[in-house]
Write an enzyme that holds these catalytic residues in place. Structure first.
Site, PDB file in Angstrom:
ATOM      1  N   LYS A 189      11.777 -14.160   7.659  1.00 60.80           N
ATOM      2  CA  LYS A 189      11.354 -15.307   7.351  1.00 60.80           C
ATOM      3  C   LYS A 189      10.020 -15.378   7.414  1.00 60.80           C
ATOM      4  O   LYS A 189       8.975 -14.506   8.156  1.00 60.80           O
ATOM      5  CB  LYS A 189      11.834 -16.566   8.307  1.00 60.80           C
ATOM      6  CG  LYS A 189      11.165 -16.442  10.016  1.00 60.80           C
ATOM      7  CD  LYS A 189      10.005 -15.905  10.075  1.00 60.80           C
ATOM      8  CE  LYS A 189       8.734 -17.284   9.900  1.00 60.80           C
ATOM      9  NZ  LYS A 189       7.493 -16.918  10.427  1.00 60.80           N
ATOM     10  N   ARG A 220       4.779   2.512   5.815  1.00 63.26           N
ATOM     11  CA  ARG A 220       3.815   3.934   5.700  1.00 63.26           C
ATOM     12  C   ARG A 220       3.543   4.883   6.518  1.00 63.26           C
ATOM     13  O   ARG A 220       3.000   5.660   7.074  1.00 63.26           O
ATOM     14  CB  ARG A 220       2.477   2.902   4.629  1.00 63.26           C
ATOM     15  CG  ARG A 220       2.950   2.419   3.441  1.00 63.26           C
ATOM     16  CD  ARG A 220       1.641   1.549   2.933  1.00 63.26           C
ATOM     17  NE  ARG A 220       1.883   0.111   4.189  1.00 63.26           N
ATOM     18  CZ  ARG A 220       0.800  -0.109   4.001  1.00 63.26           C
ATOM     19  NH1 ARG A 220       0.670  -0.744   2.924  1.00 63.26           N
ATOM     20  NH2 ARG A 220       0.194  -1.384   5.258  1.00 63.26           N
TER      21      ARG A 220
HETATM   22  P1  NAP Z   1       3.014  -6.630  10.521  1.00 60.08           P
HETATM   23  O1  NAP Z   1       3.886  -6.081  11.599  1.00 60.08           O
HETATM   24  O2  NAP Z   1       1.717  -6.852  10.524  1.00 60.08           O
HETATM   25  O3  NAP Z   1       3.314  -5.879   9.280  1.00 60.08           O
HETATM   26  C1  NAP Z   1       5.078  -5.610   8.902  1.00 60.08           C
HETATM   27  C2  NAP Z   1       4.569  -3.778   8.501  1.00 60.08           C
HETATM   28  O4  NAP Z   1       4.895  -4.826   7.185  1.00 60.08           O
HETATM   29  C3  NAP Z   1       3.564  -3.412   9.590  1.00 60.08           C
HETATM   30  O5  NAP Z   1       3.387  -2.535  10.406  1.00 60.08           O
HETATM   31  C4  NAP Z   1       3.637  -2.887   7.555  1.00 60.08           C
HETATM   32  O6  NAP Z   1       3.886  -1.267   8.042  1.00 60.08           O
HETATM   33  C5  NAP Z   1       3.948  -3.348   6.509  1.00 60.08           C
HETATM   34  N1  NAP Z   1       3.552  -3.265   6.019  1.00 60.08           N
HETATM   35  C6  NAP Z   1       2.148  -4.452   6.043  1.00 60.08           C
HETATM   36  N2  NAP Z   1       1.454  -5.519   4.771  1.00 60.08           N
HETATM   37  C7  NAP Z   1       1.903  -3.770   3.841  1.00 60.08           C
HETATM   38  C8  NAP Z   1       1.764  -3.972   2.255  1.00 60.08           C
HETATM   39  N3  NAP Z   1       0.660  -4.865   1.836  1.00 60.08           N
HETATM   40  N4  NAP Z   1       2.520  -3.852   1.962  1.00 60.08           N
HETATM   41  C9  NAP Z   1       3.542  -2.330   2.442  1.00 60.08           C
HETATM   42  N5  NAP Z   1       3.962  -3.294   3.558  1.00 60.08           N
HETATM   43  C10 NAP Z   1       3.150  -3.383   4.533  1.00 60.08           C
HETATM   44  O7  NAP Z   1       4.134  -7.992  10.609  1.00 60.08           O
HETATM   45  P2  NAP Z   1       4.762  -8.660  11.448  1.00 60.08           P
HETATM   46  O8  NAP Z   1       4.128  -9.356  12.142  1.00 60.08           O
HETATM   47  O9  NAP Z   1       5.898  -7.955  12.150  1.00 60.08           O
HETATM   48  O10 NAP Z   1       5.074  -9.720  10.539  1.00 60.08           O
HETATM   49  C11 NAP Z   1       6.308  -9.232   9.912  1.00 60.08           C
HETATM   50  C12 NAP Z   1       7.311 -11.040   9.221  1.00 60.08           C
HETATM   51  O11 NAP Z   1       8.273 -11.189  10.432  1.00 60.08           O
HETATM   52  C13 NAP Z   1       6.635 -12.363   9.179  1.00 60.08           C
HETATM   53  O12 NAP Z   1       7.360 -12.498   7.637  1.00 60.08           O
HETATM   54  C14 NAP Z   1       6.590 -12.893  10.098  1.00 60.08           C
HETATM   55  O13 NAP Z   1       6.508 -13.823   9.703  1.00 60.08           O
HETATM   56  C15 NAP Z   1       7.984 -12.690  10.337  1.00 60.08           C
HETATM   57  N6  NAP Z   1       7.721 -11.952  11.539  1.00 60.08           N
HETATM   58  C16 NAP Z   1       6.876 -12.117  13.003  1.00 60.08           C
HETATM   59  C17 NAP Z   1       7.139 -12.374  13.740  1.00 60.08           C
HETATM   60  C18 NAP Z   1       5.692 -12.431  15.079  1.00 60.08           C
HETATM   61  O14 NAP Z   1       6.359 -12.227  16.372  1.00 60.08           O
HETATM   62  N7  NAP Z   1       4.950 -11.512  14.990  1.00 60.08           N
HETATM   63  C19 NAP Z   1       8.031 -13.208  14.883  1.00 60.08           C
HETATM   64  C20 NAP Z   1       9.203 -14.016  13.916  1.00 60.08           C
HETATM   65  C21 NAP Z   1       8.965 -13.125  12.566  1.00 60.08           C
HETATM   66  P3  NAP Z   1       3.050   0.137   7.936  1.00 60.08           P
HETATM   67  O15 NAP Z   1       2.158   0.193   7.372  1.00 60.08           O
HETATM   68  O16 NAP Z   1       3.589   1.140   8.151  1.00 60.08           O
HETATM   69  O17 NAP Z   1       3.701   0.149   6.291  1.00 60.08           O
END
Ligand code: NAP
Length: 303
Positions: free
Chosen positions: A87, A34
């Site tokens: 994951k 988004r």
């Molecule tokens: P994030 O930055 O909060 O979210 C990733 C993207 O998903 C956001 O930028 C958003 O993009 C989209 N999003 C969020 N909520 C949404 C919704 N309700 N509907 C549609 N799109 C949505 O999270 P992240 O840290 O990257 O984590 C994402 C996944 O990767 C999780 O399952 C996490 O466990 C895994 N992970 C994270 C890390 C870490 O270090 N953070 C490490 C390994 C794995 P838009 O707003 O642009 O749509």
């Protein structure tokens, strides 16, 4: 092969984009987010519009948080795309079973990735333990939620899993390396007074296996698994990247940068072979902790 990344947030930018760029197997052909985008790559803000416009992109990698991810995975499979899931692979076990059946019925690949299993020393630890009897094991997984999830309130919302978001990484390693499975027998879960998911957890499993997860650790982070066996101790440190045997470093590399390239190489193999890889064992332990857990209310938490 052309691939689309969906959910351009923290992990997509930190790991997925560089891993795809360095891969001989993949071309990043589109993003769907988004707000986010990647320079030089066609971007969509609507998933249905992407599916309709780019039938040439046959693989999608979903980097969204677990709760919104299911609808995207279902739509992708119904549109005939292979799917790779961050994951934890879902917000619930049943939704991943549903995706698995959908993929199987259509001959599509579904890959539930566990990036920590690709850490440098995990395979060596598994091989070392294979012919030993484990007498005790302990996981210490303590990190700073403000560093790894800055401002991400979804981790404290229902389905966000709280401290099990990193804790499931430890459980993905445990379930990979132990020569025999264990099951949870007790759990204590610490919930901030103003939040829906735990910020810390102490777990007890069969076979003298215990775990201590905490998201309030500042300073150096701790991602250790120590194992005692009938033939001496072994430890995995730095999130599975460094192996110690009898207290001495015996392998691995102190860097996490190999994990995502290995996931994308595996996805390429699975698509080429027409196979899926779906393993819910780490998430079963999380579900069991949330089923068995004794609730303790602790200080409120704000980012
Ligand atoms: P994030 O930055 O909060 O979210 C990733 C993207 O998903 C956001 O930028 C958003 O993009 C989209 N999003 C969020 N909520 C949404 C919704 N309700 N509907 C549609 N799109 C949505 O999270 P992240 O840290 O990257 O984590 C994402 C996944 O990767 C999780 O399952 C996490 O466990 C895994 N992970 C994270 C890390 C870490 O270090 N953070 C490490 C390994 C794995 P838009 O707003 O642009 O749509």
């Amino acid at each position: 092969m052309k691939i689309a990344l969906v959910g351009i947030g923290k992990i997509a930018v930190d790991q997925h984009v560089p891993a795809i760029a360095a891969s001989p197997d993949w071309e990043l052909a589109a993003t769907v987010s988004r707000k986010g985008s990647v320079d030089g790559v066609e971007s969509f803000s609507d998933f249905a519009a992407f599916l309709a416009a780019r039938p040439d992109v046959t693989v999608v990698s979903l980097c969204l948080p677990p709760v919104p991810r299911y609808d995207y995975a279902e739509a992708a499979l119904l549109a005939g795309r292979h799917v790779m899931l961050e994951k934890p692979p879902g917000a619930t076990l049943a939704e991943v079973h549903a995706l698995q059946a959908m993929a199987a019925a259509r001959g599509l690949t579904l890959y539930t990735t566990w990036h920590s299993r690709m850490a440098h020393a995990v395979a060596a630890a598994k091989a070392w333990l294979a012919d030993k009897a484990v007498t005790r094991a302990h996981i210490t997984w303590r990190e700073d939620v403000r560093k790894w999830h800055p401002g991400q309130d979804w981790v404290f919302e229902p389905g966000g899993m709280g401290v099990f978001d990193p804790g499931v990484n430890a459980l993905s390693i445990l379930t990979e390396i132990l020569p025999a499975p264990v099951h949870m027998t007790a759990a204590t879960l610490e919930f901030p007074a103003n939040r829906q998911t735990p910020i810390a957890a102490q777990l007890r499993f069969s076979g003298n296996v215990t775990a201590d997860f905490d998201w309030r650790q500042t300073g150096p982070q701790t991602w250790d698994i120590t194992v005692e066996t009938d033939r001496g101790p072994m430890a995995l440190r730095m999130g599975g990247n460094v192996l110690e045997i009898d207290g001495k470093v015996a392998g691995g590399e102190n860097s996490i940068m190999g994990e995502y390239p290995a996931l994308y190489a595996r996805m390429a193999e699975l698509v080429a072979a027409g196979q899926s890889e779906v393993d819910l064992a780490p998430m079963v332990h999380v579900a069991d902790a949330l089923t068995l857990g004794r609730r303790v209310v602790v200080d409120s938490f704000d980012f």
